[in-house]
Write an enzyme that holds these catalytic residues in place. Structure first.
Site, PDB file in Angstrom:
ATOM      1  N   ASP A  24     -52.647  52.568  -8.572  1.00  0.00           N
ATOM      2  CA  ASP A  24     -52.608  51.498  -9.577  1.00  0.00           C
ATOM      3  C   ASP A  24     -53.003  51.940 -10.980  1.00  0.00           C
ATOM      4  OD1 ASP A  24     -51.693  49.306  -7.973  1.00  0.00           O
ATOM      5  OD2 ASP A  24     -53.613  49.390  -6.945  1.00  0.00           O
TER       6      ASP A  24
ATOM      7  N   ASP B 127     -44.608  47.248  -5.371  1.00  0.00           N
ATOM      8  CA  ASP B 127     -45.410  47.079  -6.588  1.00  0.00           C
ATOM      9  C   ASP B 127     -45.522  48.378  -7.388  1.00  0.00           C
ATOM     10  OD1 ASP B 127     -46.088  45.629  -4.259  1.00  0.00           O
ATOM     11  OD2 ASP B 127     -47.945  44.883  -5.115  1.00  0.00           O
TER      12      ASP B 127
HETATM   13  N1  GLY Z   1     -50.108  44.732  -6.737  1.00  0.00           N
HETATM   14  C1  GLY Z   1     -50.796  43.849  -5.886  1.00  0.00           C
HETATM   15  C2  GLY Z   1     -50.277  42.460  -5.939  1.00  0.00           C
HETATM   16  O1  GLY Z   1     -49.295  42.158  -6.592  1.00  0.00           O
HETATM   17  O2  GLY Z   1     -50.915  41.631  -5.289  1.00  0.00           O
END
Ligand code: GLY
Length: 407
Positions: free
Chosen positions: A119, A179
């Protein structure tokens, strides 16, 4: 930035001509940004140590997480967007916004060395990336470039993807989530701002990002352009082991926020590389999203959910989609496609800045209501029908984009 603003002005004129006056919904960026700004400033005032990054809230008080959680860049990012708006509109307190944004950004400095999660794009581009974009100070840029180095440690050429979850040494499990498309900006941006891999070149950063986008395109999309949330790979051979979900309703359903990460991620890659295959992928994913959208332009947390009430919606997904639609309307050369996505963006933004989705109530931590972290059939679950910090972050991004385009 100047180029983007000029393009947006041209685009808004073209689109305004295509839409009749009666079809253009009412959006008031000054009011909406002021409401969000008040909430952001109130949180900062209660945090003299500048620790505890907001994540979610059922009521007025944010649940907080430390630096290093995937959400930790959104609060500083929202402060930078507010500073940008304050500068643009000559707010008298613009320096206070700069100070707040910087204070919450520097709290994430050590995350540049984090190799435990994927992330880093969310955390460091939203904080240090905006900081550098808006101030030009080299100290911010250095952190972004080191973060790009750290993210490359999660890439295995055997798989051709950046590992999302798990340790970089795990040779049994290799999990990637849709994601992760959002973290590619960190690599692409660094590749054009003097970043290199440790022993390599700037092209290597771009190669990792494009490899990730290319294999995601093959493994995560179904024939109807909906997305799987999670794919597990064999780290040694790169073979697919399993396709599943962690936050949606079912392995074969479409988690709405995952779909919007895909739309946004490919629209970003299209802009960064000028490669039309990414633009086409983003448009196809966006068309699936629009075809399944209810009349109020806000999706349920999963497109295959039968639970259609407000309390089962995810307005954060709508905010992400809205930002991506503005980008698609800018990127396409086809006037009909431009107009379709401009219209989708402004209709979504209009819906998100009015009741029931938008609130200035002091009883709610965020301005954007009815967000869902995960699909849940129980609306009282803490992760559904809630406030989420990234909802207000992407809403601000959409408001700033719209505001720049209409001036
Ligand atoms: N990237 C984690 C979410 O969208 O919950």
């Amino acid at each position: 930035m100047k180029l983007i603003q000029t393009a947006l002005v041209t685009l808004s004129v073209v689109c305004a001509n295509l839409l009749s006056a009666a079809e253009i919904p009412v959006i008031n960026p000054d009011h909406a940004v002021a409401v969000i700004a008040k909430k952001l400033a109130a949180y900062d005032a209660g945090q003299p140590a500048k620790a505890g990054y907001p994540t979610e809230a059922k009521g007025a008080k944010w649940v907080t997480v430390p630096a290093g959680d995937w959400v930790s860049g959104f609060y500083p990012g929202a402060l930078w967007y507010t500073y940008e708006f304050a500068q643009r509109h000559h707010w008298p307190d613009q320096n206070a916004w700069l100070k707040r944004a910087d204070a919450w950004t520097v709290g994430l400095t050590n995350q540049q060395f984090n190799t435990t999660n994927h992330d880093l794009g969310f955390m460091l581009m939203n904080s240090f990336g905006h900081a550098y974009r808006l101030t030009g100070e080299e100290r911010y840029k250095a952190v972004v470039l080191q973060a790009a180095q750290s993210l490359t440690k999660r890439y295995r050429p055997e798989v051709g993807l950046i590992r999302s979850w798990g340790s970089i040494d795990d040779l049994k499990q290799y999990t990637v989530i849709i994601d992760n498309m959002m973290n590619l900006e960190l690599l692409m941006w660094s590749s054009t701002h003097d970043g290199t891999t440790k022993d390599g070149t700037a092209q290597d950063l771009a190669k990792i990002a494009t490899s990730h986008a290319n294999r995601t395109q093959v493994e995560f999309f179904r024939p109807d352009s909906s997305t799987y949330h999670v794919v597990d790979f064999d780290p040694l051979t790169g073979a697919v082991k399993r396709k599943r979900t962690a936050q949606g309703k079912a392995a074969d359903s479409c988690w709405s926020r995952g779909q919007t990460w895909a739309i946004y991620g490919y629209a970003y890659m299209a802009e960064a590389t000028q490669d039309k295959k990414y633009l086409e992928q983003s448009i196809k994913a966006a068309d699936y999203y629009l075809a399944h959208l209810p009349a109020d332009h806000v999706p349920p947390s999963d497109f295959q959910s039968e639970l259609t009430g407000l309390e089962f919606k995810d307005s954060s997904a709508a905010a992400i989609a809205c930002c991506a639609f503005f980008r698609l309307s800018r990127l396409s050369d086809d006037p009909a496609v431009k107009n379709r996505f401009w219209q989708a963006a402004v209709e979504t933004l209009s819906s998100l800045t009015q009741a029931p989705y938008f609130s200035d109530s002091p009883d709610k931590a965020s301005a954007l209501l009815y967000q869902a972290r995960n699909y849940h059939a129980d609306a009282t679950h803490p992760l559904t029908n809630t406030s989420l910090i990234w909802g207000d972050y992407y809403l601000l991004e959409a408001l700033l984009t719209y505001d720049a385009g209409k001036k």
